[in-house]
Design a protein around this motif. Structure first.
Motif, PDB file in Angstrom:
ATOM      1  N   VAL A 136       4.618  68.267 -46.188  1.00 20.65           N
ATOM      2  CA  VAL A 136       4.259  68.280 -45.277  1.00 20.65           C
ATOM      3  C   VAL A 136       3.784  69.430 -43.877  1.00 20.65           C
ATOM      4  N   GLY A 137       2.831  68.860 -43.227  1.00 21.81           N
ATOM      5  CA  GLY A 137       1.957  69.137 -42.016  1.00 21.81           C
ATOM      6  C   GLY A 137       2.077  69.141 -40.715  1.00 21.81           C
ATOM      7  N   SER A 138       1.637  69.080 -40.026  1.00 22.54           N
ATOM      8  CA  SER A 138       2.148  69.288 -38.817  1.00 22.54           C
ATOM      9  C   SER A 138       1.469  67.807 -38.008  1.00 22.54           C
ATOM     10  N   VAL A 139       0.047  67.477 -38.974  1.00 23.77           N
ATOM     11  CA  VAL A 139      -0.521  66.383 -38.850  1.00 23.77           C
ATOM     12  C   VAL A 139      -0.581  65.573 -39.553  1.00 23.77           C
ATOM     13  N   THR A 140      -0.582  65.522 -41.588  1.00 23.97           N
ATOM     14  CA  THR A 140      -0.311  64.807 -41.915  1.00 23.97           C
ATOM     15  C   THR A 140       0.975  65.718 -43.608  1.00 23.97           C
ATOM     16  N   THR A 141       1.400  64.350 -43.744  1.00 23.50           N
ATOM     17  CA  THR A 141       2.017  64.388 -45.248  1.00 23.50           C
ATOM     18  C   THR A 141       1.675  64.220 -46.443  1.00 23.50           C
ATOM     19  N   LYS A 142       1.919  65.110 -47.366  1.00 23.98           N
ATOM     20  CA  LYS A 142       1.400  64.235 -48.633  1.00 23.98           C
ATOM     21  C   LYS A 142       2.373  64.695 -49.488  1.00 23.98           C
ATOM     22  N   LEU A 143       2.006  63.619 -50.733  1.00 20.32           N
ATOM     23  CA  LEU A 143       3.152  63.829 -52.081  1.00 20.32           C
ATOM     24  C   LEU A 143       2.088  63.178 -53.378  1.00 20.32           C
ATOM     25  N   ALA A 144       2.010  64.447 -53.999  1.00 23.00           N
ATOM     26  CA  ALA A 144       1.030  63.283 -55.629  1.00 23.00           C
ATOM     27  C   ALA A 144       2.143  64.294 -56.388  1.00 23.00           C
ATOM     28  N   LEU A 145       1.774  62.665 -57.854  1.00 27.09           N
ATOM     29  CA  LEU A 145       2.335  63.440 -58.565  1.00 27.09           C
ATOM     30  C   LEU A 145       1.551  63.585 -59.819  1.00 27.09           C
ATOM     31  N   ILE A 146       2.255  64.506 -60.733  1.00 26.85           N
ATOM     32  CA  ILE A 146       1.148  65.172 -61.138  1.00 26.85           C
ATOM     33  C   ILE A 146       1.966  64.761 -63.085  1.00 26.85           C
ATOM     34  N   GLY A 147       1.150  65.107 -64.507  1.00 26.90           N
ATOM     35  CA  GLY A 147       1.428  64.375 -65.466  1.00 26.90           C
ATOM     36  C   GLY A 147       1.791  66.441 -66.271  1.00 26.90           C
ATOM     37  N   ASN A 148       2.048  66.185 -67.307  1.00 25.74           N
ATOM     38  CA  ASN A 148       2.443  67.792 -68.347  1.00 25.74           C
ATOM     39  C   ASN A 148       1.410  68.064 -68.234  1.00 25.74           C
ATOM     40  N   HIS A 149       0.518  68.066 -68.130  1.00 30.13           N
ATOM     41  CA  HIS A 149      -0.544  68.717 -68.428  1.00 30.13           C
ATOM     42  C   HIS A 149      -1.391  69.301 -66.718  1.00 30.13           C
ATOM     43  N   GLY A 150      -0.521  68.865 -66.006  1.00 28.21           N
ATOM     44  CA  GLY A 150      -1.549  69.364 -64.522  1.00 28.21           C
ATOM     45  C   GLY A 150      -1.631  67.765 -63.754  1.00 28.21           C
ATOM     46  N   MET A 171      -4.057  65.094 -62.012  1.00 24.97           N
ATOM     47  CA  MET A 171      -3.068  64.090 -61.418  1.00 24.97           C
ATOM     48  C   MET A 171      -2.561  62.220 -61.397  1.00 24.97           C
ATOM     49  N   LEU A 172      -1.690  62.298 -61.190  1.00 27.75           N
ATOM     50  CA  LEU A 172      -1.592  60.592 -61.285  1.00 27.75           C
ATOM     51  C   LEU A 172      -1.487  59.815 -60.230  1.00 27.75           C
ATOM     52  N   TRP A 173      -1.545  59.911 -59.242  1.00 28.52           N
ATOM     53  CA  TRP A 173      -0.345  59.971 -58.215  1.00 28.52           C
ATOM     54  C   TRP A 173      -0.615  60.520 -57.602  1.00 28.52           C
ATOM     55  N   SER A 174      -1.189  59.887 -55.395  1.00 34.37           N
ATOM     56  CA  SER A 174      -1.248  60.354 -54.662  1.00 34.37           C
ATOM     57  C   SER A 174      -1.289  59.920 -52.796  1.00 34.37           C
ATOM     58  N   THR A 175      -0.396  60.453 -52.385  1.00 41.15           N
ATOM     59  CA  THR A 175      -0.305  59.625 -51.187  1.00 41.15           C
ATOM     60  C   THR A 175      -1.242  60.558 -50.038  1.00 41.15           C
ATOM     61  N   GLU A 222      10.686  60.002 -40.860  1.00 39.06           N
ATOM     62  CA  GLU A 222       9.785  59.162 -41.120  1.00 39.06           C
ATOM     63  C   GLU A 222       8.587  59.273 -42.340  1.00 39.06           C
ATOM     64  N   ALA A 223       7.560  60.076 -42.465  1.00 35.16           N
ATOM     65  CA  ALA A 223       6.463  60.232 -43.063  1.00 35.16           C
ATOM     66  C   ALA A 223       7.159  60.690 -44.181  1.00 35.16           C
ATOM     67  N   ILE A 224       8.174  61.629 -44.836  1.00 31.92           N
ATOM     68  CA  ILE A 224       8.725  61.387 -45.877  1.00 31.92           C
ATOM     69  C   ILE A 224       9.199  60.516 -47.075  1.00 31.92           C
ATOM     70  N   GLN A 225       9.989  60.313 -46.215  1.00 33.26           N
ATOM     71  CA  GLN A 225      10.657  58.899 -46.164  1.00 33.26           C
ATOM     72  C   GLN A 225       9.674  57.518 -47.185  1.00 33.26           C
ATOM     73  N   GLN A 226       8.648  57.426 -45.669  1.00 31.38           N
ATOM     74  CA  GLN A 226       7.738  56.786 -46.415  1.00 31.38           C
ATOM     75  C   GLN A 226       6.872  56.615 -47.331  1.00 31.38           C
ATOM     76  N   SER A 227       6.600  57.803 -48.069  1.00 33.06           N
ATOM     77  CA  SER A 227       5.608  58.618 -48.832  1.00 33.06           C
ATOM     78  C   SER A 227       6.827  57.795 -50.353  1.00 33.06           C
ATOM     79  N   PHE A 228       8.323  58.735 -50.153  1.00 32.12           N
ATOM     80  CA  PHE A 228       8.954  57.884 -51.482  1.00 32.12           C
ATOM     81  C   PHE A 228       8.834  56.772 -51.745  1.00 32.12           C
TER      82      PHE A 228
END
Length: 344
Positions: free
Chosen positions: A9-23, A25-29, A39-45
């Motif tokens: 969670v930064g001052s300008v953008t909020t990022k969310l990443a989902l990774i697997g067992n080997h690290g 990247m499977l999904w991100s927003t 609101e940005a955190i809740q919308q990301s989830f």
């Protein structure tokens, strides 16, 4: 089989990443915070729940980073809370194990991380001058009437970059306006600005330290081809922009959560994807006047319950059972009386 989540969670953008067992990247927003981190955190989830449909027990760990990491950690039930330097370095080493230098330019600040044999050996950070950051470039793109996504490509069209003062954001913008009024082409103005901002970064952030390859360029500004080209021209070394350059902090937080789980084998405190996207979350604050420090105490209520409190230099307010309601009422002017004082 399990998954790990990282939130930045930064001052300008909020990022969310989902990774697997080997690290991997499977999904991100990646979304703009727009002054509303909750609101940005809740919308990301909510987006994660809608697109991936994960079960809570499938999440083995979650990490938080960024300037809003304390708020995010309480909201999501983070197992690991780390600063941006640690998170970005973790992601960089995962992408390129031989990396020696990480250039990271975000929305409001710039960082450089030095790595030797897979270990971070130092870093510099500039959070005072906005020159070269994402918010500064957004502003200049809007003023020139160019979509920020095309800003960097304009610079690559230039054959005669204009000399722009890049000592700070104020001087850079003033000089850019002056040169624009002289009739220079937009591509020459933008190319000159990119060169000036890279010079500013090397003098104020890198501070003369040797930048050794491999070099990874991370953060939202890494998408700007003009800035990347200016770095390569100035340093005379190749600059690598990772595929997921804009969510490297979140990726690093997820990797750190993975390390935590593999080391401890503890059950995650993660609140749940659907729970986070739907619960009521309200922040409150007050100033403690019991000593000369006048600490700003921050509280976060989830539903009707006080979930966390931070900001005190002592342990006076660490007890969540202690009510601050009476304290607020006795220590603060009523809003109406305050308005009367101001108007008089």
């Amino acid at each position: 089989m399990g998954y790990y989540i990282g939130i930045d969670v930064g001052s300008v953008t909020t990022k969310l990443a989902l990774i697997g067992n080997h690290g991997e990247m499977l999904w991100s927003t990646y979304r703009r915070t727009e002054g509303g981190p909750i609101e940005a955190i809740q919308q990301s989830f909510f987006q994660l729940s809608k697109e991936k449909g994960l079960l809570n027990q499938e999440i083995l760990g979650i990490g938080a980073t960024g300037s809003g990491r304390h708020l995010a950690s309480v909201m999501v039930g983070a197992d690991v809370v780390k600063n941006e330097i640690t998170a970005h370095a973790a992601a960089a080493k995962h992408v390129e194990p031989r990396v020696k230098t990480v250039i990271d330019i975000g929305g409001q600040d710039s960082k450089i991380i030095f790595i030797k044999n897979g270990i971070s050996t130092g870093f510099n950070m500039n959070s005072i001058c906005a020159a070269g950051t994402g918010s500064f470039l957004d502003h200049q793109a809007g003023r020139l009437g160019i979509p920020i996504e095309e800003f960097g490509s304009y610079a690559l069209k230039s054959y005669s970059p204009v000399k722009i003062s890049g000592r700070c954001g104020v001087f850079a913008e003033s000089d850019l306006i002056h040169k624009q009024q002289m009739g220079y082409k937009k591509e020459d103005l933008i190319a000159g600005l990119c060169i000036a901002l890279v010079s500013n970064y090397l003098s104020n952030v890198a501070r003369g330290k040797k930048i050794e390859p491999p070099v990874l360029f991370q953060g939202g500004v890494a998408a700007n081809q003009g800035i990347k080209a200016a770095f390569e021209q100035r340093l005379d070394i190749p600059i690598t922009v990772p595929e997921h350059h804009n969510v490297m902090g979140a990726w690093g937080a997820a990797l750190l959560a993975k390390q935590w789980h593999e080391r401890t084998r503890h059950e995650s405190a993660f609140r749940g994807v659907k729970t986070i996207s739907s619960f009521s979350c309200v922040p409150k604050t007050f100033s403690c006047a019991d000593c000369s420090n006048h600490c700003e105490i921050n509280e976060l209520y989830i539903g009707e319950s006080l979930a966390s409190r931070w900001g005190s230099r002592c342990s006076k307010w660490s007890d969540l059972e202690r009510s601050s309601k009476d304290y607020r009422e006795t220590r603060h002017f009523p809003l109406q009386g305050f308005q009367q004082q101001v108007s008089s």
